[in-house]
Design a protein around this motif. Structure first.
Motif, PDB file in Angstrom:
ATOM      1  N   ARG A  67       0.827  -1.210   0.000  1.00 56.31           N
ATOM      2  CA  ARG A  67       0.000   0.000   0.000  1.00 56.31           C
ATOM      3  C   ARG A  67       0.860   1.258   0.000  1.00 56.31           C
ATOM      4  O   ARG A  67       0.568   2.216  -0.706  1.00 56.31           O
ATOM      5  CB  ARG A  67      -0.922   0.001   1.228  1.00 56.31           C
ATOM      6  CG  ARG A  67      -1.838   1.222   1.317  1.00 56.31           C
ATOM      7  CD  ARG A  67      -2.882   1.045   2.394  1.00 56.31           C
ATOM      8  NE  ARG A  67      -2.298   1.023   3.721  1.00 56.31           N
ATOM      9  CZ  ARG A  67      -2.078   2.126   4.449  1.00 56.31           C
ATOM     10  NH1 ARG A  67      -2.358   3.319   3.945  1.00 56.31           N
ATOM     11  NH2 ARG A  67      -1.570   2.032   5.657  1.00 56.31           N
ATOM     12  N   ARG A  68       1.932   1.238   0.756  1.00 56.91           N
ATOM     13  CA  ARG A  68       2.804   2.411   0.817  1.00 56.91           C
ATOM     14  C   ARG A  68       3.960   2.329  -0.181  1.00 56.91           C
ATOM     15  O   ARG A  68       4.725   3.281  -0.326  1.00 56.91           O
ATOM     16  CB  ARG A  68       3.369   2.576   2.227  1.00 56.91           C
ATOM     17  CG  ARG A  68       2.313   2.874   3.308  1.00 56.91           C
ATOM     18  CD  ARG A  68       3.009   3.132   4.629  1.00 56.91           C
ATOM     19  NE  ARG A  68       2.082   3.508   5.682  1.00 56.91           N
ATOM     20  CZ  ARG A  68       1.574   2.672   6.576  1.00 56.91           C
ATOM     21  NH1 ARG A  68       1.890   1.369   6.509  1.00 56.91           N
ATOM     22  NH2 ARG A  68       0.768   3.101   7.521  1.00 56.91           N
ATOM     23  N   ASP A  69       4.102   1.191  -0.846  1.00 59.98           N
ATOM     24  CA  ASP A  69       5.174   0.943  -1.812  1.00 59.98           C
ATOM     25  C   ASP A  69       6.554   1.061  -1.167  1.00 59.98           C
ATOM     26  O   ASP A  69       7.456   1.742  -1.674  1.00 59.98           O
ATOM     27  CB  ASP A  69       5.077   1.884  -3.019  1.00 59.98           C
ATOM     28  CG  ASP A  69       5.798   1.301  -4.248  1.00 59.98           C
ATOM     29  OD1 ASP A  69       6.050   0.087  -4.269  1.00 59.98           O
ATOM     30  OD2 ASP A  69       6.108   2.085  -5.169  1.00 59.98           O
ATOM     31  N   VAL A  70       6.719   0.379  -0.040  1.00 60.07           N
ATOM     32  CA  VAL A  70       7.989   0.375   0.685  1.00 60.07           C
ATOM     33  C   VAL A  70       8.384  -1.064   0.974  1.00 60.07           C
ATOM     34  O   VAL A  70       7.560  -1.859   1.436  1.00 60.07           O
ATOM     35  CB  VAL A  70       7.893   1.154   2.013  1.00 60.07           C
ATOM     36  CG1 VAL A  70       9.212   1.066   2.790  1.00 60.07           C
ATOM     37  CG2 VAL A  70       7.524   2.611   1.764  1.00 60.07           C
ATOM     38  N   ALA A  71       9.639  -1.402   0.702  1.00 62.60           N
ATOM     39  CA  ALA A  71      10.154  -2.735   1.028  1.00 62.60           C
ATOM     40  C   ALA A  71      11.550  -2.604   1.613  1.00 62.60           C
ATOM     41  O   ALA A  71      12.269  -1.631   1.352  1.00 62.60           O
ATOM     42  CB  ALA A  71      10.182  -3.628  -0.212  1.00 62.60           C
ATOM     43  N   VAL A  72      11.919  -3.593   2.412  1.00 64.13           N
ATOM     44  CA  VAL A  72      13.261  -3.658   2.977  1.00 64.13           C
ATOM     45  C   VAL A  72      13.817  -5.050   2.720  1.00 64.13           C
ATOM     46  O   VAL A  72      13.173  -6.056   3.049  1.00 64.13           O
ATOM     47  CB  VAL A  72      13.273  -3.363   4.491  1.00 64.13           C
ATOM     48  CG1 VAL A  72      14.683  -3.527   5.053  1.00 64.13           C
ATOM     49  CG2 VAL A  72      12.764  -1.950   4.768  1.00 64.13           C
ATOM     50  N   ILE A  73      15.002  -5.106   2.126  1.00 65.59           N
ATOM     51  CA  ILE A  73      15.683  -6.364   1.850  1.00 65.59           C
ATOM     52  C   ILE A  73      16.859  -6.493   2.807  1.00 65.59           C
ATOM     53  O   ILE A  73      17.690  -5.581   2.897  1.00 65.59           O
ATOM     54  CB  ILE A  73      16.198  -6.414   0.394  1.00 65.59           C
ATOM     55  CG1 ILE A  73      15.038  -6.205  -0.592  1.00 65.59           C
ATOM     56  CG2 ILE A  73      16.914  -7.728   0.116  1.00 65.59           C
ATOM     57  CD1 ILE A  73      15.505  -6.005  -2.024  1.00 65.59           C
ATOM     58  N   ARG A  74      16.908  -7.605   3.517  1.00 65.79           N
ATOM     59  CA  ARG A  74      18.069  -7.859   4.373  1.00 65.79           C
ATOM     60  C   ARG A  74      19.151  -8.525   3.526  1.00 65.79           C
ATOM     61  O   ARG A  74      18.881  -9.472   2.792  1.00 65.79           O
ATOM     62  CB  ARG A  74      17.698  -8.738   5.559  1.00 65.79           C
ATOM     63  CG  ARG A  74      18.854  -8.894   6.573  1.00 65.79           C
ATOM     64  CD  ARG A  74      18.364  -9.499   7.875  1.00 65.79           C
ATOM     65  NE  ARG A  74      17.768 -10.808   7.652  1.00 65.79           N
ATOM     66  CZ  ARG A  74      16.655 -11.241   8.266  1.00 65.79           C
ATOM     67  NH1 ARG A  74      16.035 -10.458   9.121  1.00 65.79           N
ATOM     68  NH2 ARG A  74      16.175 -12.449   8.013  1.00 65.79           N
ATOM     69  N   VAL A  75      20.361  -7.995   3.625  1.00 59.49           N
ATOM     70  CA  VAL A  75      21.465  -8.503   2.819  1.00 59.49           C
ATOM     71  C   VAL A  75      22.638  -8.876   3.717  1.00 59.49           C
ATOM     72  O   VAL A  75      22.716  -8.467   4.871  1.00 59.49           O
ATOM     73  CB  VAL A  75      21.928  -7.458   1.768  1.00 59.49           C
ATOM     74  CG1 VAL A  75      20.820  -7.153   0.783  1.00 59.49           C
ATOM     75  CG2 VAL A  75      22.410  -6.174   2.450  1.00 59.49           C
ATOM     76  N   ILE A  76      23.534  -9.672   3.159  1.00 62.95           N
ATOM     77  CA  ILE A  76      24.762 -10.057   3.862  1.00 62.95           C
ATOM     78  C   ILE A  76      25.926  -9.439   3.103  1.00 62.95           C
ATOM     79  O   ILE A  76      26.224  -9.830   1.972  1.00 62.95           O
ATOM     80  CB  ILE A  76      24.905 -11.584   3.932  1.00 62.95           C
ATOM     81  CG1 ILE A  76      23.691 -12.199   4.652  1.00 62.95           C
ATOM     82  CG2 ILE A  76      26.195 -11.970   4.652  1.00 62.95           C
ATOM     83  CD1 ILE A  76      23.660 -13.711   4.614  1.00 62.95           C
ATOM     84  N   LEU A  77      26.560  -8.469   3.720  1.00 61.10           N
ATOM     85  CA  LEU A  77      27.633  -7.728   3.063  1.00 61.10           C
ATOM     86  C   LEU A  77      28.998  -8.331   3.368  1.00 61.10           C
ATOM     87  O   LEU A  77      29.265  -8.711   4.509  1.00 61.10           O
ATOM     88  CB  LEU A  77      27.650  -6.274   3.540  1.00 61.10           C
ATOM     89  CG  LEU A  77      26.488  -5.368   3.169  1.00 61.10           C
ATOM     90  CD1 LEU A  77      26.660  -4.031   3.866  1.00 61.10           C
ATOM     91  CD2 LEU A  77      26.412  -5.178   1.676  1.00 61.10           C
ATOM     92  N   PRO A  78      29.880  -8.381   2.369  1.00 56.26           N
ATOM     93  CA  PRO A  78      31.281  -8.683   2.668  1.00 56.26           C
ATOM     94  C   PRO A  78      31.865  -7.566   3.534  1.00 56.26           C
ATOM     95  O   PRO A  78      31.383  -6.431   3.510  1.00 56.26           O
ATOM     96  CB  PRO A  78      31.942  -8.714   1.283  1.00 56.26           C
ATOM     97  CG  PRO A  78      30.824  -8.847   0.310  1.00 56.26           C
ATOM     98  CD  PRO A  78      29.646  -8.182   0.928  1.00 56.26           C
TER      99      PRO A  78
END
Length: 335
Positions: A196-207
Motif C-alpha cells: 500500500r505504501r510501496d515500501v520494502a526492505v531487503i536484508r542482505v549479507i555484506l562482505p
C-alpha cells in the motif's frame, strides 16, 4: 597561466570538516590553537578565530593552505556562511588579509556529524554522488515471463536495503544485489513489503569490504516546496553491457499529494525511468527525501508527460514502524 581548476573533492571535504571544528566552541581545541599561534585572549572572553588563523591551523596539520588554496579556503568559508553553517564574527582589527572571523552556527545535527553530507550545500552534487554512490543498490531478477528486470535501492545500514515494494513484487529476486562499482551482497530475506505504501526492505549479507563503505551521516527528512533534488538509480541504458548508475536533477513540484487508495506521495520534475524505482531522491542539502515510486499517468493518454512521484520519508517511517522495524531509518533529529 595560473591553475584555475577546482580543488580536489577530498581536500574540500577535509577543509570543511576542519572548519566546523576550528570555528566551533571546543575549549580544548581553542587552547591548542592559541598555544600554537601564540594568541592571547582576555580571560572570560570569546574572540572568534579568523581566516588567517584557520590557514595557519591547516598548515600545522599539513593540509595545503597556501597559494591558490588560500583563495579556495576563503571562498569555501564564505559559502559555508551563506549556507548558515558559519556565522560572520566580524573583522580582525589587526589583520589585513583574510581578517574575516567566523563562528560555527547551530545548523549541524549530531546525525549529520557522523559523515560529510552536510557539506553538500557548500561543495555541491559531486560530494553527494561520491558519498552516496557506493550505497546505491541495483536490484535484479526475472518477471513472470522470465524476462530480466531491475530496480534500485539504498543501503541504509550494514544489513538493510530500502526500496519500493513493487520492485520486490514485480520480479523474483536474484540471489545477490549489486552496488555501484565492483561490490555485491547476498540477498538474505525480504523483511518488509508494504504494498500500500510501496515500501520494502531487503536484508542482505555484506562482505566486510562493503560494510566499510556504508555512508556515514545519512539522514532522511520530508520534502518541501521547490527542494532541488537528485534522483539516483540504475535505469537500463540501451546497447550497454552492464547497468550504470545515473543521476537526474529537478525539483519538488508538490511535497504532498493524496491519491485514490489513501496514498500520500510527493511530486518532482526530475525524470525517473524504469529501473529507477526504489532509488533515493536526495535534496541539495544531502538529505534523502524519499524513494522513487511508480509514475502517475493517464493510461488513456500515454503520449502525455507523466508526473514523477516519490514515497516521502514520513510514509517510509510509518511502513517500517508497522513492520516492526522502527528506528531503522535515520530520520533527521534537530538536536
Amino acid at each position: 597561466m595560473p591553475d584555475t581548476s577546482p580543488p580536489p573533492l577530498a581536500w574540500s571535504v577535509r577543509v570543511g570538516i576542519e572548519a566546523a571544528r576550528f570555528f566551533g566552541t571546543d575549549q580544548e581545541l581553542r587552547r591548542t590553537v592559541q598555544a600554537e599561534q601564540r594568541i592571547n585572549e582576555p580571560e572570560g572572553s570569546f574572540v572568534p578565530f579568523s581566516v588567517m588563523q584557520f590557514n595557519q591551523y591547516l598548515a600545522e596539520r599539513h593540509i595545503e593552505s597556501t597559494g591558490r588554496r588560500a583563495n579556495d579556503i576563503e571562498a569555501m568559508l564564505g559559502r559555508m556562511a551563506s549556507a548558515g553553517i558559519l556565522f560572520d564574527g566580524g573583522i580582525d582589527p589587526g589583520g589585513s588579509l583574510m581578517a574575516r572571523r567566523y563562528i560555527l552556527g547551530a545548523s549541524l545535527t549530531s546525525q549529520q556529524r557522523r559523515g560529510a553530507l552536510w557539506l553538500a550545500p557548500v561543495i555541491g552534487p559531486e560530494l553527494v554522488i561520491n558519498v552516496m554512490a557506493p550505497n546505491l543498490a541495483h536490484i535484479t531478477g526475472v518477471d513472470s515471463k522470465g524476462d530480466s528486470r531491475g530496480g534500485s535501492g539504498l543501503l541504509i545500514d550494514s544489513q538493510h536495503v530500502v526500496t519500493a515494494a513493487h520492485v520486490v513484487t514485480d520480479m523474483t529476486l536474484d540471489d545477490v544485489v549489486h552496488f555501484s562499482g565492483e561490490h555485491q551482497a547476498a540477498v538474505d530475506d525480504v523483511v518488509l513489503c508494504d504494498v500500500r505504501r510501496d515500501v520494502a526492505v531487503i536484508r542482505v549479507i555484506l562482505p566486510a569490504a562493503v560494510e566499510a563503505t556504508v555512508v556515514g551521516g545519512l539522514t532522511f527528512r520530508d520534502p518541501e516546496w521547490a527542494d532541488r533534488v537528485m534522483v539516483m538509480g540504475f535505469p537500463p541504458v540501451p546497447t550497454t553491457l552492464t547497468a550504470h548508475l545515473t543521476v537526474q536533477t529537478g525539483e519538488v513540484v508538490n511535497p504532498s499529494v493524496g491519491t485514490i487508495g489513501d496514498g500520500e506521495w510527493f511530486l518532482y520534475s526530475a525524470v525517473a525511468r524504469p529501473g529507477n524505482s526504489g532509488g533515493p531522491i536526495i535534496a541539495a542539502d544531502g538529505r534523502v527525501l524519499g524513494l522513487v515510486t511508480r509514475e502517475f499517468s493517464d493510461e488513456a493518454e500515454r503520449a502525455g508527460l507523466p508526473f514523477f512521484a516519490g514515497v516521502p520519508t514520513g510514509t517510509i517511517a510509518d511502513a517500517l514502524e508497522e513492520g516492526s522495524l522502527s528506528g531503522l531509518l535515520p530520520i533527521e533529529q534537530w538536536d
